[in-house]
Design an enzyme around this catalytic site. Sequence first.
Site, PDB file in Angstrom:
ATOM      1  N   ARG A   1       8.658   9.496 -10.656  1.00 36.90           N
ATOM      2  CA  ARG A   1       9.390   8.232 -10.588  1.00 36.90           C
ATOM      3  C   ARG A   1       9.088   7.354 -11.804  1.00 36.90           C
ATOM      4  O   ARG A   1       7.954   7.260 -12.245  1.00 36.90           O
ATOM      5  CB  ARG A   1       9.020   7.488  -9.295  1.00 36.90           C
ATOM      6  CG  ARG A   1       9.886   6.292  -8.997  1.00 36.90           C
ATOM      7  CD  ARG A   1       9.769   5.869  -7.548  1.00 36.90           C
ATOM      8  NE  ARG A   1       8.424   5.458  -7.161  1.00 36.90           N
ATOM      9  CZ  ARG A   1       8.136   4.987  -5.950  1.00 36.90           C
ATOM     10  NH1 ARG A   1       9.072   4.909  -5.025  1.00 36.90           N
ATOM     11  NH2 ARG A   1       6.883   4.620  -5.666  1.00 36.90           N
TER      12      ARG A   1
ATOM     13  N   ARG B   1       2.298  -0.471   9.830  1.00 37.91           N
ATOM     14  CA  ARG B   1       1.656   0.660   9.163  1.00 37.91           C
ATOM     15  C   ARG B   1       0.517   1.268   9.984  1.00 37.91           C
ATOM     16  O   ARG B   1      -0.004   2.308   9.612  1.00 37.91           O
ATOM     17  CB  ARG B   1       1.110   0.235   7.791  1.00 37.91           C
ATOM     18  CG  ARG B   1       2.182  -0.063   6.749  1.00 37.91           C
ATOM     19  CD  ARG B   1       1.545  -0.221   5.392  1.00 37.91           C
ATOM     20  NE  ARG B   1       2.502  -0.583   4.361  1.00 37.91           N
ATOM     21  CZ  ARG B   1       3.225   0.280   3.663  1.00 37.91           C
ATOM     22  NH1 ARG B   1       3.129   1.563   3.929  1.00 37.91           N
ATOM     23  NH2 ARG B   1       4.049  -0.125   2.717  1.00 37.91           N
TER      24      ARG B   1
ATOM     25  N   ARG C   1       4.546   3.389 -12.532  1.00 31.09           N
ATOM     26  CA  ARG C   1       3.751   2.463 -11.741  1.00 31.09           C
ATOM     27  C   ARG C   1       2.363   3.042 -11.510  1.00 31.09           C
ATOM     28  O   ARG C   1       2.203   4.253 -11.364  1.00 31.09           O
ATOM     29  CB  ARG C   1       4.433   2.212 -10.390  1.00 31.09           C
ATOM     30  CG  ARG C   1       5.599   1.260 -10.479  1.00 31.09           C
ATOM     31  CD  ARG C   1       6.420   1.196  -9.210  1.00 31.09           C
ATOM     32  NE  ARG C   1       5.620   1.257  -7.975  1.00 31.09           N
ATOM     33  CZ  ARG C   1       6.168   1.185  -6.760  1.00 31.09           C
ATOM     34  NH1 ARG C   1       7.481   1.076  -6.624  1.00 31.09           N
ATOM     35  NH2 ARG C   1       5.409   1.253  -5.685  1.00 31.09           N
TER      36      ARG C   1
ATOM     37  N   LYS D   1      12.510   5.185   2.322  1.00 26.43           N
ATOM     38  CA  LYS D   1      12.715   4.109   3.295  1.00 26.43           C
ATOM     39  C   LYS D   1      13.474   2.924   2.685  1.00 26.43           C
ATOM     40  O   LYS D   1      14.404   2.408   3.296  1.00 26.43           O
ATOM     41  CB  LYS D   1      11.375   3.609   3.838  1.00 26.43           C
ATOM     42  CG  LYS D   1      10.597   4.603   4.664  1.00 26.43           C
ATOM     43  CD  LYS D   1       9.389   3.967   5.328  1.00 26.43           C
ATOM     44  CE  LYS D   1       8.410   3.374   4.328  1.00 26.43           C
ATOM     45  NZ  LYS D   1       7.806   4.381   3.417  1.00 26.43           N
TER      46      LYS D   1
ATOM     47  N   ARG E   1      -2.648   7.812  -1.089  1.00 26.00           N
ATOM     48  CA  ARG E   1      -1.691   7.089  -0.253  1.00 26.00           C
ATOM     49  C   ARG E   1      -1.224   7.951   0.919  1.00 26.00           C
ATOM     50  O   ARG E   1      -1.068   7.463   2.051  1.00 26.00           O
ATOM     51  CB  ARG E   1      -0.483   6.638  -1.082  1.00 26.00           C
ATOM     52  CG  ARG E   1      -0.809   5.556  -2.099  1.00 26.00           C
ATOM     53  CD  ARG E   1       0.362   5.313  -3.028  1.00 26.00           C
ATOM     54  NE  ARG E   1       1.493   4.713  -2.348  1.00 26.00           N
ATOM     55  CZ  ARG E   1       2.733   4.677  -2.856  1.00 26.00           C
ATOM     56  NH1 ARG E   1       2.978   5.222  -4.034  1.00 26.00           N
ATOM     57  NH2 ARG E   1       3.705   4.098  -2.193  1.00 26.00           N
TER      58      ARG E   1
END
Length: 208
Positions: free
Chosen positions: A122, A88, A153, A13, A164
């Site tokens: 990532r 959300r 992260r 996104k 998530r």
Amino acid sequence: MKVVLMGPPGSGKGTQAKFIASKFNLCHVSTGDIFRDNIKRETPLGLEIKELIDKGNFCPDELTIELVKNRLMEEDCRKGFILDGFPRNLIQAEALTSFIGVDVVLNISVENEVITRRLTGRRSCASCGGTFHVDYLKDVNVCPTCGGELYIREDDNEDTVKHRLTVYENQTAPLIDYYEKLNLLATVDGDDEIENVTLKIIKVLESL
């Protein structure tokens, strides 16, 4: 043009929003950027947000809605905007509908298995903030842009990613039906090269 961009975490996104904002001269409004700014400055709000995000949770609706509403009222959003990371859930979606109308809701669809591989691979740069994937980095252990230190992260570890995705399916996925009933939804396949996904989105927006 007023656009909402939807999709699971890791669907691209943020990347797509920047491309589309540039092409159509829209203001890119990212709740993530708003939150990260507070986290970086270690404000009381930022510390609260960091604790929630590290656990894979979202920020309280009331706080998020107020931040976004104030942002959309600023001068640079009057020419048009693309919302990235909001709404959300149904509470946020209904709040958005109450204070501003949108032209289209773009839903980037990607399977969970693809999302998990993307996020767990990532790496982020501690210096410039750049984000890269191990598939691209190969054996490189430093940021290819600035040479800074790369790190994972906390919200990109596998357990947090799974959480998530579960939260997304429970809270955000119902928005697909909500916006479909309002005849605002357009879904594009996000399991493709970045450039191809961008072209699909451009085609939808140019058809409005």
